[in-house]
Each structure stands twice: as structure tokens, then as C-alpha cells.
Scaffold this motif. Structure first.
Motif, PDB file in Angstrom:
ATOM      1  N   GLY A  20       0.925  -1.210   0.016  1.00 18.82           N
ATOM      2  CA  GLY A  20       0.008  -0.060  -0.134  1.00 18.82           C
ATOM      3  C   GLY A  20       0.800   1.377   0.055  1.00 18.82           C
ATOM      4  N   ALA A  21       1.831   1.266   0.650  1.00 19.78           N
ATOM      5  CA  ALA A  21       2.809   2.438   0.917  1.00 19.78           C
ATOM      6  C   ALA A  21       3.365   2.795  -0.328  1.00 19.78           C
ATOM      7  CB  ALA A  21       3.666   2.158   1.924  1.00 19.78           C
ATOM      8  N   ALA A  22       3.875   1.458  -1.059  1.00 16.09           N
ATOM      9  CA  ALA A  22       4.468   1.605  -2.352  1.00 16.09           C
ATOM     10  C   ALA A  22       3.773   2.173  -3.337  1.00 16.09           C
ATOM     11  CB  ALA A  22       5.323   0.241  -2.754  1.00 16.09           C
ATOM     12  N   MET A  23       2.455   1.802  -3.624  1.00 17.60           N
ATOM     13  CA  MET A  23       1.475   2.139  -4.523  1.00 17.60           C
ATOM     14  C   MET A  23       1.100   3.796  -4.442  1.00 17.60           C
ATOM     15  SD  MET A  23      -1.127  -0.694  -5.243  1.00 17.60           S
ATOM     16  CE  MET A  23      -1.823  -0.954  -3.755  1.00 17.60           C
ATOM     17  N   LEU A  24       1.423   4.120  -3.211  1.00 14.45           N
ATOM     18  CA  LEU A  24       1.357   5.874  -3.227  1.00 14.45           C
ATOM     19  C   LEU A  24       2.305   6.520  -3.697  1.00 14.45           C
ATOM     20  CD1 LEU A  24       0.608   6.075   0.762  1.00 14.45           C
ATOM     21  CD2 LEU A  24      -0.992   6.128  -0.869  1.00 14.45           C
ATOM     22  N   LEU A  25       3.394   5.803  -4.282  1.00 11.39           N
ATOM     23  CA  LEU A  25       4.664   6.660  -4.844  1.00 11.39           C
ATOM     24  C   LEU A  25       4.520   6.331  -6.376  1.00 11.39           C
ATOM     25  CD1 LEU A  25       7.502   5.355  -2.834  1.00 11.39           C
ATOM     26  CD2 LEU A  25       6.330   7.488  -2.467  1.00 11.39           C
ATOM     27  N   ARG A  29      -1.989   7.827 -12.964  1.00 11.26           N
ATOM     28  CA  ARG A  29      -2.234   7.372 -14.197  1.00 11.26           C
ATOM     29  C   ARG A  29      -2.007   5.967 -14.468  1.00 11.26           C
ATOM     30  NH1 ARG A  29       1.103  12.378 -16.966  1.00 11.26           N
ATOM     31  NH2 ARG A  29       2.235  11.610 -15.025  1.00 11.26           N
ATOM     32  N   HIS A  30      -1.278   5.331 -13.825  1.00  8.10           N
ATOM     33  CA  HIS A  30      -0.718   4.001 -13.946  1.00  8.10           C
ATOM     34  C   HIS A  30      -1.599   3.007 -13.215  1.00  8.10           C
ATOM     35  CE1 HIS A  30       2.404   5.644 -16.292  1.00  8.10           C
ATOM     36  NE2 HIS A  30       2.987   6.349 -15.041  1.00  8.10           N
ATOM     37  N   GLN A  31      -2.968   3.155 -13.393  1.00 10.13           N
ATOM     38  CA  GLN A  31      -3.788   2.446 -12.686  1.00 10.13           C
ATOM     39  C   GLN A  31      -3.683   0.842 -13.029  1.00 10.13           C
ATOM     40  OE1 GLN A  31      -5.962   3.012 -10.108  1.00 10.13           O
ATOM     41  NE2 GLN A  31      -5.861   5.187 -10.578  1.00 10.13           N
ATOM     42  N   GLN A  32      -3.260   0.349 -13.947  1.00  9.46           N
ATOM     43  CA  GLN A  32      -3.002  -0.898 -14.333  1.00  9.46           C
ATOM     44  C   GLN A  32      -1.933  -1.739 -13.625  1.00  9.46           C
ATOM     45  OE1 GLN A  32      -2.729  -1.397 -18.673  1.00  9.46           O
ATOM     46  NE2 GLN A  32      -4.866  -1.592 -18.840  1.00  9.46           N
ATOM     47  N   LYS A  34      -1.047  -0.317 -10.572  1.00  3.69           N
ATOM     48  CA  LYS A  34      -1.456  -0.598  -9.203  1.00  3.69           C
ATOM     49  C   LYS A  34      -2.626  -1.785  -9.084  1.00  3.69           C
ATOM     50  CE  LYS A  34      -1.003   4.151  -7.571  1.00  3.69           C
ATOM     51  NZ  LYS A  34      -1.980   5.244  -7.020  1.00  3.69           N
ATOM     52  N   ALA A  35      -3.456  -2.042 -10.051  1.00  2.00           N
ATOM     53  CA  ALA A  35      -4.218  -2.907  -9.815  1.00  2.00           C
ATOM     54  C   ALA A  35      -3.491  -4.270  -9.722  1.00  2.00           C
ATOM     55  CB  ALA A  35      -5.272  -2.835 -11.016  1.00  2.00           C
ATOM     56  N   PHE A  36      -2.386  -4.344 -10.746  1.00  2.00           N
ATOM     57  CA  PHE A  36      -1.583  -5.700 -10.678  1.00  2.00           C
ATOM     58  C   PHE A  36      -1.112  -5.990  -9.200  1.00  2.00           C
ATOM     59  CE2 PHE A  36       2.132  -7.954 -11.285  1.00  2.00           C
ATOM     60  CZ  PHE A  36       1.730  -9.295 -12.086  1.00  2.00           C
ATOM     61  N   ALA A  37      -0.542  -4.859  -8.631  1.00  6.75           N
ATOM     62  CA  ALA A  37       0.032  -4.934  -7.424  1.00  6.75           C
ATOM     63  C   ALA A  37      -0.736  -5.371  -6.247  1.00  6.75           C
ATOM     64  CB  ALA A  37       0.883  -3.681  -7.107  1.00  6.75           C
ATOM     65  N   ASN A  38      -1.895  -4.698  -6.384  1.00 11.04           N
ATOM     66  CA  ASN A  38      -3.142  -4.749  -5.337  1.00 11.04           C
ATOM     67  C   ASN A  38      -3.260  -6.358  -5.345  1.00 11.04           C
ATOM     68  OD1 ASN A  38      -4.857  -4.551  -3.449  1.00 11.04           O
ATOM     69  ND2 ASN A  38      -6.263  -3.191  -4.542  1.00 11.04           N
ATOM     70  N   LEU A  39      -3.763  -6.802  -6.589  1.00 12.29           N
ATOM     71  CA  LEU A  39      -4.351  -8.146  -6.702  1.00 12.29           C
ATOM     72  C   LEU A  39      -3.305  -8.941  -6.416  1.00 12.29           C
ATOM     73  CD1 LEU A  39      -6.183  -7.898 -10.169  1.00 12.29           C
ATOM     74  CD2 LEU A  39      -7.351  -8.504  -7.899  1.00 12.29           C
ATOM     75  N   GLY A  40      -1.920  -8.879  -6.682  1.00 15.56           N
ATOM     76  CA  GLY A  40      -1.015  -9.911  -6.615  1.00 15.56           C
ATOM     77  C   GLY A  40      -0.696  -9.914  -4.927  1.00 15.56           C
ATOM     78  N   SER A  41      -0.944  -8.770  -4.229  1.00 16.03           N
ATOM     79  CA  SER A  41      -0.949  -8.875  -2.814  1.00 16.03           C
ATOM     80  C   SER A  41      -1.864  -9.643  -2.140  1.00 16.03           C
ATOM     81  CB  SER A  41      -0.790  -7.289  -2.315  1.00 16.03           C
ATOM     82  OG  SER A  41      -0.806  -7.205  -0.808  1.00 16.03           O
ATOM     83  N   ILE A  42      -3.080  -9.631  -2.723  1.00 14.56           N
ATOM     84  CA  ILE A  42      -4.318 -10.257  -1.929  1.00 14.56           C
ATOM     85  C   ILE A  42      -4.150 -11.459  -2.250  1.00 14.56           C
ATOM     86  CG2 ILE A  42      -6.756 -10.357  -2.277  1.00 14.56           C
ATOM     87  CD1 ILE A  42      -6.985  -7.358  -3.214  1.00 14.56           C
ATOM     88  N   ARG A 113     -10.818   4.364 -11.147  1.00 17.32           N
ATOM     89  CA  ARG A 113     -10.587   5.888 -11.406  1.00 17.32           C
ATOM     90  C   ARG A 113     -11.316   6.836 -10.994  1.00 17.32           C
ATOM     91  NH1 ARG A 113      -7.117   4.951 -15.858  1.00 17.32           N
ATOM     92  NH2 ARG A 113      -6.851   2.966 -16.728  1.00 17.32           N
ATOM     93  N   LEU A 114     -12.281   6.405 -10.170  1.00 15.44           N
ATOM     94  CA  LEU A 114     -13.268   7.630  -9.723  1.00 15.44           C
ATOM     95  C   LEU A 114     -12.725   8.417  -8.414  1.00 15.44           C
ATOM     96  CD1 LEU A 114     -16.920   5.851 -10.237  1.00 15.44           C
ATOM     97  CD2 LEU A 114     -15.541   7.130 -11.736  1.00 15.44           C
ATOM     98  N   GLY A 115     -11.596   7.853  -7.932  1.00 14.28           N
ATOM     99  CA  GLY A 115     -10.987   8.781  -6.778  1.00 14.28           C
ATOM    100  C   GLY A 115      -9.694   8.352  -6.693  1.00 14.28           C
ATOM    101  N   ALA A 116      -8.966   9.050  -5.737  1.00 11.62           N
ATOM    102  CA  ALA A 116      -7.417   8.881  -5.563  1.00 11.62           C
ATOM    103  C   ALA A 116      -7.313   7.727  -4.744  1.00 11.62           C
ATOM    104  CB  ALA A 116      -6.879  10.056  -5.294  1.00 11.62           C
ATOM    105  N   HIS A 117      -6.029   7.025  -5.056  1.00 10.74           N
ATOM    106  CA  HIS A 117      -5.580   6.235  -4.011  1.00 10.74           C
ATOM    107  C   HIS A 117      -6.517   4.853  -3.955  1.00 10.74           C
ATOM    108  CE1 HIS A 117      -2.172   8.993  -3.861  1.00 10.74           C
ATOM    109  NE2 HIS A 117      -2.913   9.836  -3.353  1.00 10.74           N
ATOM    110  N   PHE A 118      -7.252   4.517  -4.639  1.00  7.28           N
ATOM    111  CA  PHE A 118      -8.204   3.086  -4.129  1.00  7.28           C
ATOM    112  C   PHE A 118      -7.671   2.134  -3.836  1.00  7.28           C
ATOM    113  CE2 PHE A 118     -10.333  -0.548  -5.821  1.00  7.28           C
ATOM    114  CZ  PHE A 118     -11.703  -0.516  -4.864  1.00  7.28           C
ATOM    115  N   HIS A 119      -6.530   1.672  -4.587  1.00  7.22           N
ATOM    116  CA  HIS A 119      -5.774   0.230  -4.166  1.00  7.22           C
ATOM    117  C   HIS A 119      -4.972   0.582  -3.097  1.00  7.22           C
ATOM    118  CE1 HIS A 119      -7.129  -1.379  -8.099  1.00  7.22           C
ATOM    119  NE2 HIS A 119      -6.697  -0.244  -8.911  1.00  7.22           N
ATOM    120  N   SER A 120      -4.447   1.596  -2.864  1.00  8.43           N
ATOM    121  CA  SER A 120      -3.693   1.945  -1.627  1.00  8.43           C
ATOM    122  C   SER A 120      -4.441   1.815  -0.345  1.00  8.43           C
ATOM    123  CB  SER A 120      -2.834   3.068  -1.385  1.00  8.43           C
ATOM    124  OG  SER A 120      -1.856   3.222  -2.355  1.00  8.43           O
TER     125      SER A 120
END
Length: 544
Positions: A20-25, A29-32, A34-42, A113-120
């Protein structure tokens, strides 16, 4: 710790923290990425949860179920920050990972994409949830609760809009008040006992002096109120249907587990602190928990029948589910009943989470006034005027509507508990445990009351879901066929397949729940495991 596998217990907390902290950096615009990192972590968290479930369900040489304990810094209890993994906590970790995976896949269709930092925010929410399930002391339980609530504040406002802002502000105010009560209750308990370690509290509570017991019970009562707020128990549940209905669909799906955190803590602490071996405070607050559960079921059923919006109906279904688990598990005080209630908890949570995501797809293309128009016609018995020039040769149902319709039927059947699906198996298991275990001594009035409520809840939810389905799927008003992406229908199907698996093979799940319930009702193994010296200290003669 004896091997690297013992460190699995802390990974469900560290993994979402760092990801989550890494995705804040990463730029928004690179939602894909972030989504890949989020799903991999889950996915990794899900694998870890399954490994912990397998380890917790593997008997030791003595035949007892192992309870894994992780002491940060290898400090001895009760001074260490302790994480504890048993059957129940591992089960909740797996359930949380499954819901998070489904909701995140659903969000990749556009909600991210409807808000900031969803995946984090999702990762930080998972860190708080996992920590709440694993922690072994009240102070860190407070810390993890605040962490998950802070993340949930951002998620409930995800997507903006006046309705979400109003519901979000109400949600924040209620939970901040509950957090203050949480802190007050913890402070009172610490003032009396001098410890916040859960296992140590289980040992010290029976030894509390008579003149201090009133203060101890007052602290426990305040703490219980805080958990009842978070569990959505009546009369502290007015915020839940509005908030869940206003939240974005993937957020509401994850939130299906949020009220169950309060239920988990109430069951865990009530049996650990105020079980049959707790001296003068034995069974303290049990009657209040039963009353709150019954009142919540009735309130949820009335709300479900009164709901004109399908999203609010789903919110009231959450209340019915939480109230059922709390009332049934607290009322009987029997492992078999608690096991059936846990089976129902998992089953209903999966179905309600799928229902929240399904609602978003069903509502696409609908006329905003369609529901009101349908209600008016129903009240006055009016039908749509016939078109004399129309040739009635049948209606072609688009493929998307057919799929959504079958998914709705599946959700309705599980939530209402229709045979032969897993919802029916869960309720039948609860009824069998309530009646069978009390047959010799005679069935108590409370058991008959719960039996009636279980049947009433099934009938009421069936009526409410049928009415909602008719208005949504069979309404004669004009509507556009919804465009459904594969990333939106797959997570709904995944959660419903979980219910199907529990229908086809219920026995392994019930056996696991029985083991978890046995551990809850016999907490001596928990306290012995936590308070025992760590293996490394035994090897070094007590040194660090």
C-alpha cells in the motif's frame, strides 16, 4: 520461532503495509500497475491464509489443535506484542482475502479511476482487518481498528457525490464516537487488571477483587457498546444501510466483512473473558448480546420489507446476517450452535458481497422513476395500457440480462435460505443444533424464539428479494440493456461459486467450523499457548 514458516503469521499485516505504501509513490495514471500490485498482494494473502488454516486444522501429537503465536521481538507475554493464529482467525483472513480479490477485480472495470489512491486504501484496509483478526491484545486491537477505519473513511467517499458525502460524514462521526468508547473501555479494564493481553486478562478477570469488579464490568460494557456499533447492532445501526447503499459497489462488497469484525471480536472476547470459568463475572453481558441480536434481526426484516431501493435492501440484509450470528451464537452457549452460526456467517457474507456488486449492474440503464412508478401501480392495481397495434410474439431476453437474472436468483436463494443451497444448510444446521442439543433437558423458550426468527427471516427476505427482482428484472418500464464487462461478472460468479461449493460439500466446512467453535468455547488452549515461554527462550535458558 522454530522455522521460517512461523513468520507467516505477520505477513498478512506487513504485506499490505508495504504494498500500500509503495503504491502511493506510483502516479494515478498508472492504474493497471496499481491494480496488478493490489491483486498480487491479495492473492499472496489468500495463500498465506490457506496455509494458516491448514496448519491450524492439523492436530498435534497430543490430538489438540495447534495455535500459532508470534511474539514480536521475542518478548515474553504479556509484555510482547502478540499475534495469534487459530482456526477462526485463519478462516476470517481467508474470507477477507476472497472478498477483497472479488471487489478489486470488479473495480478494475472503471471504479478504481473515480477517486485517488483506491488500491492503496484497499491494502491499508486489509492490513487493519488482518491485524484485528490476529492480534492478541486490546491495545493493538484498537490500533488496527483505527487503521481499518481510517482507510474505510477514504473508501466510503470514493467516487464523491452528495449522497456519498452525506453518508460518509455520518459514518465517520458514528465510528469516531465508537472509537472514543473503545478507548474508555480499554482504559477502565487496564486500570483494574493492569494488563491488556487477552490471554492474561482471561487469567486475571476471575481473580479481580469484589470491590473492583463493578469497574471492570463497566469497562467491559463500554467496550461492548463500541463493538456493537461496529457490528451494526440495533439501536446503533441506523448508519449502516445508508452508508452501504451510498458506497461504490466494490467498496460495499468489501464492507460486507466490516460488521463481521465486530461480531468476531464480541464472540472471541465474551467467551475468553466471561466464559463459564470466569468466576463471579461468568456470562456477563450475554443476555444483552442476545437481546441486541434479536432486535437487530427484527429491525433488519422490517427495513427489508420497507425498502424501495434494492441497495438499501442489501444493507438491511447485512443487519439480518449480523444479528442472526450474534443472537444464535450467544444464546445457546454450545459449540455445535456456534459452529453452525460460523457456517452461516461465511455463507451470508459471500452472498451479500456478491449482491452489492450485482446491484450496480442491475441498476444500469434504469429509469430513476421506475421504482416509484411500479409502487404506484402496485398500490392502485393498475397495469400498463395495452397497445392494440402490438403483436405479442414473446420477448427476447438479452444475454446480459439473463446472466444477471440468474445471479440475482442465486443471491436471493442463499440470502433467504431456500433449499437446497448453502443458506438453507446453514439455517438447518443452526436449527438442528438449537433443538437437538437441548432435547434431553427440554427445549427452552429462547430456542423456540430463535427457531421462529430463523424461519421468519427466511420468509421475509424471500418476499423482499422476490419483490425487488420483479421490479428490477420484470418491470414493464423502458430500460436500456446494461453493458456488462467480464471483469464485473466474474467476481460475482466467483463468490456465488463459493456458496455452491459449500452446498455441494458442506461437511468439510462444517467440520472446520466445529473445530473453531470448540476452541472458542474451551479457551484454555489459547491462554496456554500465548502465555507459554517461547521456544527460543527455553533453549537459551530464559535469555533473549
Amino acid at each position: 520461532m522454530t522455522s521460517w514458516t512461523d513468520h507467516l503469521i505477520i505477513l498478512p499485516i506487513l504485506l499490505p503495509l508495504f504494498i500500500g505504501a509503495a503504491m502511493l509513490l506510483i502516479d494515478e495514471r498508472h492504474q493497471q500497475i496499481k491494480a496488478f500490485a493490489n491483486l498480487g498482494s491479495i492473492v499472496l494473502m489468500g495463500i498465506i491464509a490457506l496455509l494458516l488454516m491448514r496448519a491450524a486444522d492439523t492436530p498435534t501429537v497430543t490430538g489438540a489443535a495447534p495455535i500459532a503465536v508470534y511474539r514480536l521481538g521475542d518478548w515474553p507475554a504479556p509484555f510482547a506484542i502478540v499475534l495469534v493464529a487459530d482456526r477462526l482467525s485463519a478462516l476470517m483472513l481467508a474470507l477477507t482475502s476472497l472478498l477483497a480479490f472479488a471487489a478489486t477485480v470488479f473495480a478494475t472495470a472503471g471504479w478504481q479511476r473515480l477517486g485517488a489512491h483506491f488500491h492503496s486504501l484497499v491494502q491499508f484496509l486489509l492490513m487493519g482487518l488482518n491485524g484485528a483478526f490476529l492480534t492478541g491484545d486490546l491495545f493493538n486491537l484498537f490500533v488496527f481498528f483505527e487503521l481499518l477505519l481510517a482507510a474505510s473513511y477514504g473508501l466510503v467517499l470514493h467516487g464523491s457525490g452528495p449522497a456519498r458525502v452525506r453518508a460518509g460524514l455520518q459514518y465517520i462521526a458514528v465510528n469516531l464516537t465508537a472509537s472514543v468508547l473503545f478507548l474508555i473501555g480499554v482504559s477502565l479494564i487496564y486500570a483494574v487488571t493492569g494488563t491488556l493481553n487477552m490471554a492474561d486478562l482471561a487469567i486475571r478477570i476471575p481473580q479481580v477483587a469484589a470491590q473492583d469488579r463493578a469497574l471492570l464490568e463497566a469497562g467491559a460494557a463500554v467496550l461492548g457498546v463500541a463493538f456493537l456499533v461496529k457490528a451494526g447492532m440495533w439501536p446503533l445501526c441506523f448508519w449502516l444501510p445508508t452508508t452501504y447503499a451510498a458506497a461504490a459497489a466494490p467498496v460495499a462488497a468489501i464492507f460486507a466483512i466490516m460488521s463481521k469484525v465486530g461480531i468476531y471480536i464480541l464472540l472471541r472476547l465474551s467467551l475468553l473473558f466471561f466464559g463459564a470459568d470466569s468466576g463471579a463475572s461468568a456470562m456477563f453481558g450475554t443476555n444483552w448480546l442476545i437481546a441486541a441480536g434479536i432486535a437487530t434481526i427484527l429491525f433488519g426484516l422490517i427495513g427489508a420489507l420497507a425498502s424501495q431501493e434494492i441497495s438499501r435492501l442489501a444493507g438491511y440484509a447485512v443487519l439480518v446476517s449480523s444479528g442472526t450470528v450474534l443472537a444464535v451464537a450467544a444464546a445457546a452457549g454450545l459449540p455445535a450452535v456456534t459452529a453452525a452460526a460460523l457456517f452461516y456467517l461465511v455463507n451470508s457474507t459471500l452472498a451479500i458481497a456478491a449482491f452489492f456488486m450485482l446491484i450496480e449492474l442491475l441498476e444500469r440503464g434504469r429509469d430513476p422513476g421506475a421504482d416509484m412508478l411500479a409502487v404506484t401501480r402496485e398500490a392502485y392495481g393498475e397495469d400498463m395500457p395495452d397497445d392494440p397495434d402490438a403483436e405479442e410474439v414473446g420477448l427476447v431476453i438479452p444475454a446480459s440480462m439473463a446472466i444477471l437474472g440468474w445471479c440475482f436468483v442465486g443471491c436471493a436463494a442463499v440470502i433467504a435460505g431456500l433449499p437446497p443451497v448453502s443458506g438453507f444448510i446453514a439455517k438447518f444446521a443452526m436449527l438442528t443444533a438449537l433443538l437437538g442439543d437441548n432435547a434431553a433437558a427440554g427445549i427452552s423458550p429462547l430456542s423456540w424464539t430463535l427457531l421462529a426468527l430463523l424461519m421468519l427471516s427466511g420468509l421475509t427476505m424471500l418476499i423482499a428479494m422476490t419483490r425487488a427482482g420483479i421490479r428490477t428484472l420484470w418491470s414493464p418500464t423502458e430500460r436500456a440493456d446494461p453493458r456488462v464487462r467480464l471483469a464485473e461478472i466474474v467476481p460475482i460468479a466467483l463468490l456465488l461459486l463459493g456458496c455452491v461449493a459449500m452446498t455441494v460439500q458442506p461437511q468439510p466446512a462444517l467440520s472446520y467450523m466445529q473445530g473453531a467453535a470448540n476452541s472458542l468455547h474451551a479457551p484454555s488452549a489459547y491462554t496456554d499457548s500465548v502465555l507459554a515461554p517461547s521456544p527460543s527462550r527455553i533453549k537459551t535458558g530464559g535469555g533473549s
